[in-house]
Write an enzyme that holds these catalytic residues in place. Structure first.
Site, PDB file in Angstrom:
ATOM      1  N   SER A 161      38.923  54.366  43.349  1.00 56.85           N
ATOM      2  CA  SER A 161      38.524  53.509  44.639  1.00 56.85           C
ATOM      3  C   SER A 161      38.644  53.284  45.843  1.00 56.85           C
ATOM      4  O   SER A 161      39.812  54.594  46.441  1.00 56.85           O
ATOM      5  CB  SER A 161      37.439  52.069  44.407  1.00 56.85           C
ATOM      6  OG  SER A 161      36.440  51.881  44.978  1.00 56.85           O
ATOM      7  N   ARG A 229      30.028  39.467  44.260  1.00 63.39           N
ATOM      8  CA  ARG A 229      30.348  40.142  44.017  1.00 63.39           C
ATOM      9  C   ARG A 229      29.545  40.893  42.724  1.00 63.39           C
ATOM     10  O   ARG A 229      30.293  41.926  42.199  1.00 63.39           O
ATOM     11  CB  ARG A 229      31.450  38.972  42.769  1.00 63.39           C
ATOM     12  CG  ARG A 229      32.345  39.658  41.565  1.00 63.39           C
ATOM     13  CD  ARG A 229      33.289  40.589  41.825  1.00 63.39           C
ATOM     14  NE  ARG A 229      34.477  40.532  40.887  1.00 63.39           N
ATOM     15  CZ  ARG A 229      34.730  41.759  40.595  1.00 63.39           C
ATOM     16  NH1 ARG A 229      35.311  42.468  42.303  1.00 63.39           N
ATOM     17  NH2 ARG A 229      35.620  42.158  39.847  1.00 63.39           N
ATOM     18  N   ASP A 332      29.454  57.379  37.243  1.00 61.20           N
ATOM     19  CA  ASP A 332      29.522  56.607  38.390  1.00 61.20           C
ATOM     20  C   ASP A 332      28.216  56.596  39.765  1.00 61.20           C
ATOM     21  O   ASP A 332      28.200  57.878  40.418  1.00 61.20           O
ATOM     22  CB  ASP A 332      30.609  56.806  39.206  1.00 61.20           C
ATOM     23  CG  ASP A 332      30.966  55.873  40.218  1.00 61.20           C
ATOM     24  OD1 ASP A 332      30.323  55.117  41.112  1.00 61.20           O
ATOM     25  OD2 ASP A 332      32.390  56.671  40.513  1.00 61.20           O
ATOM     26  N   HIS A 365      31.443  53.495  38.033  1.00 64.00           N
ATOM     27  CA  HIS A 365      32.645  53.330  38.234  1.00 64.00           C
ATOM     28  C   HIS A 365      33.788  52.695  37.812  1.00 64.00           C
ATOM     29  O   HIS A 365      34.686  53.329  38.334  1.00 64.00           O
ATOM     30  CB  HIS A 365      32.266  52.436  40.537  1.00 64.00           C
ATOM     31  CG  HIS A 365      32.599  52.993  41.350  1.00 64.00           C
ATOM     32  ND1 HIS A 365      33.652  53.456  41.992  1.00 64.00           N
ATOM     33  CD2 HIS A 365      33.761  51.679  41.450  1.00 64.00           C
ATOM     34  CE1 HIS A 365      34.895  53.506  42.387  1.00 64.00           C
ATOM     35  NE2 HIS A 365      34.719  52.426  42.383  1.00 64.00           N
ATOM     36  N   ASP A 366      33.401  51.460  37.014  1.00 66.19           N
ATOM     37  CA  ASP A 366      34.781  50.530  36.894  1.00 66.19           C
ATOM     38  C   ASP A 366      34.976  51.416  35.346  1.00 66.19           C
ATOM     39  O   ASP A 366      35.786  51.424  35.099  1.00 66.19           O
ATOM     40  CB  ASP A 366      34.437  49.941  35.843  1.00 66.19           C
ATOM     41  CG  ASP A 366      34.105  48.571  36.668  1.00 66.19           C
ATOM     42  OD1 ASP A 366      34.773  48.611  38.061  1.00 66.19           O
ATOM     43  OD2 ASP A 366      34.093  47.288  36.242  1.00 66.19           O
TER      44      ASP A 366
END
Lengths: 380, 380
Positions: A161, A229, A332, A365-366
């Site tokens: 990222s 968040r 992602d 993505h994580d």
């Protein structure tokens, strides 16, 4: 420009790392203070800014075993806390042979100079006047930290990222100083990425406690930051993962989203499980992060374009001497694998040695944080 | 239960629709008031609620040419305003032969009873105490409207998104009254869909002007509603479309996201084009929609599960006598085509005549509104 020396240098004090642990502890953690003004891409300067960094393992006598790990948006220099399997047993790196360094990003709230820091020129907290610090500004300052540590060349720079933005920028800004760079789950932010960041920004700005960034430390814009968040969390995860984990289940605390208990009273019903999860993530985050720091890093992320200031893509990327590996993550949707792959191929077209690898994962993505063992396998 | 008669019935007053126009006007638009309490799935009642509806074309003598069009979250009964090509030249329907009826959802702010309406029992505005009205509650009340119009059977019921939820529920609740149903871009909301709605809800709740839903009409929670709409917009559009239209361009009004003009001052930079677009969409929305109505419909959407109250999937779907067509949109990530397809196949497995068609579009979920001509082709 010279830099102030750090008070203790890693690998010099005789600290020997033990065998790799589940959560390794740094062999050194401290501050590096630039002893003059750092001129930023935007035209402003930071007066004697601080970079907070952590070191794991030890530098060898030749000082040629250094690896720079770059953290993502809300990370810290303590890579052992958030990426332990990268250098755990069977990891990509070994604390026996490698010396890992991780530097907290400017604008962050984990030790480097950011909006919550005192401006050395004015003696006042920067607050919302903190300038835009680019990824390249960070990488230039990190180069000075390496100078101060006597590290001429990095064996490897890697990150996911925003960490990947830094890794690639290192290969461009310091071409002779990087042997290999691993750039994970990143490309310049797409319009959807910019959109997600814009709405996160608005969530914070619309919190009445934000006060244009002049909030009191004891009364920060907690609800706005939590919502920001939570919006981000949607983009970090893949929809099928949410279905597997939460589905349409009621919140596990026993709430009743169908409104059968309370006769459907009111506009806001009991929560579904996914909502309870997101609220929990929001609460966890506001206890560890600062709203202005978050806004500042969003801007750093938004504005990153490695070609900025160069004549062309070729002029930018043909500077690179390092071997590059790009990693896309199959699920992602913030940085879709095809955009990472296309980005890699654009850079390869400039004559750079660059490969593309794809991580198959349901995590979105994580995945580079959630499935570290898989990532390590892909990179070994 | 009997219903009050509407003051004028469509197709009875001799109004003849002219040739199809770009934006057709209704031949009739008015209110239908149920003359007693509507018992809701949640256990509460609505006292003499109103359904606002519009009619296009005319009912034939046999009253067997009625088509019910069901609108999506923020739509209105005026289907000519938002879906004109469905019955424009070369449309799926014709104002010469078909009589289109569109009914505003309960909870909405376009004429049917919602949180902004006066509760006939208490004489006070419902406000945040407005109960959960399910999709099935809507469909039951719509059935009474059809009774009042002398319409026994619908030639076709169709809709996209929440409109599709209604179309399918019609085929389940009123099996003998539906010949065909077209269900577009919908399935029970996934965990990601529930998550998106949860964050939209929070955006409104966190607006200090929301006041727990007891806001003044002249001071509604505009910023919260705008943010909610913007979060929703992300899920209505496909990322490649955003890239094509907005890319990483600066906002077209000349803002400077890179901060070169203002030396990167501050945490909030100039906007990118996508951000300007989203802000514009938010502003447009708050001029036409009510925050409590929005919250109420989110809950209706969240809680929709056609199997609720039935013993099993087979028990639910084997009731259906209509032919069903499901439409998935290739780039829809709110209701991904594979989930629409799987939903169609689940229903087919109960012995229902159901086909699945896929619309190839870059537009994402919104394609059923943005590419009406393509949709018409797929359905003809």
């Amino acid at each position: 420009m010279t830099e102030s020396q750090v008070s203790a240098e890693p690998g010099q004090g005789g600290t020997v790392a033990g065998p790799a642990q589940a959560v390794p502890a740094p062999t050194y953690e401290g501050d590096f203070v630039l002893d003059e003004h750092l001129l930023l891409d935007c035209g402003r300067t930071l007066a004697g800014p601080t970079l907070h960094y952590a070191v794991y393992g030890r530098l060898n006598a030749a000082r040629d075993n250094a690896v720079l790990v770059c953290h993502a948006l809300s990370g810290s220099a303590r890579v052992g806390d958030w990426w332990p399997e990268i250098f755990g047993p069977n990891g990509l790196l070994s604390l026996e042979n490698d010396c890992l360094i991780c530097v907290n990003l400017f604008s962050s709230c984990y030790g480097s100079t950011g909006p919550g820091s005192v401006d050395r020129e004015t003696g006042e907290v920067y607050g919302p006047d903190f300038p835009l610090v680019s990824i390249r500004d960070n990488v230039r300052a990190q180069g000075r930290l390496m100078d101060s540590l006597g590290i001429r060349r990095l064996r490897l720079v890697l990150g996911g990222s925003i960490g990947g933005m830094q890794a690639l920028e290192w290969a461009i800004v310091h071409p002779e100083r990087v042997e290999r760079a691993v750039i994970i789950a990143v490309a310049p932010l797409s319009a959807m990425g910019l959109a997600l960041n814009h709405l996160q920004r608005k969530a914070i700005q619309q919190d009445p406690d934000w006060h244009g960034g002049y909030y009191l430390p004891q009364r920060p814009p907690r609800r706005g930051l939590a919502l920001a968040r939570q919006i981000a969390m949607l983009s970090y995860k893949a929809p099928p993962l949410f279905d597997d984990r939460f589905g349409r289940n009621p919140n596990r605390n026993g709430e009743d989203p169908l409104g059968l208990d309370d006769l459907g009273g009111g506009l806001i019903g009991g929560r579904f499980d996914i909502a309870g999860y997101l609220d929990h993530q929001g609460k966890r985050f506001i206890d560890r992060f600062d709203a202005n720091a978050y806004l500042a890093i969003l801007r750093t992320m938004d504005t990153w374009d490695p070609m900025h200031g160069h004549a062309s893509a070729t002029a930018t990327f043909s500077r690179i001497r390092a071997r590059l590996s790009f990693v896309g993550i199959s699920s992602d949707w913030l940085f879709p694998p095809e955009s990472v792959r296309n980005f890699a191929y654009t850079i390869r077209a400039a004559g750079v040695q660059a490969d593309y690898r794809e991580m198959t994962s349901e995590h979105g993505h994580d995945a580079f944080l959630a499935e570290q063992a898989e990532l390590v396998k892909l990179l070994q």
